[in-house]
Motif scaffolding. Structure first.
Motif: not given
Ligand SMILES: Cc1cc2nc3c(=O)[nH]c(=O)nc-3n(C[C@H](O)[C@H](O)[C@H](O)COP(=O)(O)O)c2cc1C
Length: 199
Positions: A12, A17-19, A177-178
């Motif tokens: 993203f 969210q990490s960024v 976070l979800n």
């Molecule tokens: C392709 C994909 C796979 C994911 N797999 C997992 C997972 O295995 N376990 C989990 O808890 N969340 C999973 N998530 C949710 C992300 O870890 C979560 O939305 C996180 O905040 C994403 O960080 P970001 O916004 O920095 O990318 C996944 C999200 C994506 C897009």
């Protein structure tokens, strides 16, 4: 002048969210280090190819015998390692994708773990060759793993960082976070982040 290397791997981009957590930490770091330089390695915007036979062939070829493609592969490998060697502080924005680190971040680790450069094997086992320095990991995930003992992401990150010599690792988790309560979870992570003593 200190240098901070920010390695992003969220698909993203800056909305990840990490960024966003990493950006918050870096803002504080810059307040403490106004002369500091931030180097960004965005692995989603500029993906690194999987480590494959072509990569090994390029890295093993004699310098004067490399094809232009091989020269480009070696140049990128050298650049990634130099960025890391020159950083006083490393910030890893590390989301969890499919229970592990994003493949983009795995590809980065595949490049920077280089025998004879960032680690070497001795009779006593592997030794990391990077000078230790503070590493901040922003670990974001949709679910909750830490308390459940099901975290294969952060322990792996710590393992491979330690393998190349980086042992001063601070992790800030933003879990669930979800899930319901995500706002609270992200706020807790911000509070934890703001309480870190930054180097
Ligand atoms: C392709 C994909 C796979 C994911 N797999 C997992 C997972 O295995 N376990 C989990 O808890 N969340 C999973 N998530 C949710 C992300 O870890 C979560 O939305 C996180 O905040 C994403 O960080 P970001 O916004 O920095 O990318 C996944 C999200 C994506 C897009």
């Amino acid at each position: 002048m200190k240098t901070l290397l920010h390695v992003k791997s969220s698909i993203f981009g800056d909305d990840g969210q990490s960024v966003q957590l990493a950006d918050r930490l870096i803002k504080r770091w810059l307040q403490q280090n106004p002369e500091g330089q931030v180097v960004v390695r965005d692995l989603a915007a500029e993906p690194i190819a999987h480590f494959d036979m072509q990569t090994i062939a390029a890295l093993s070829a004699e310098a004067e015998q490399r094809s232009p493609e091989q020269q480009a592969i070696v140049a990128l490998s050298d650049q990634l390692i130099t960025e890391l060697q020159e950083a006083d502080v490393l910030v890893l924005a590390a989301p969890m994708y499919n229970f592990a680190v994003p493949s983009q971040l795995k590809a980065w680790f595949d490049q920077i773990a280089k025998n004879g450069v960032t680690f070497r094997y001795t009779e006593q086992g592997p030794v990391g060759l990077l000078q230790d320095r503070p590493v901040y990991v922003l670990a974001t995930r949709g679910g909750q793993y830490r308390e459940a003992g099901l975290d294969f992401q952060v322990p792996w990150i710590k393992l491979i960082l330690g393998f190349v010599g980086l042992k001063q690792v601070e992790v800030v988790y933003a879990e669930g976070l979800n899930m319901a309560g995500a706002d609270v979870a992200i706020e807790q992570a911000r509070v934890e982040l703001d309480a870190l003593t930054l180097s």
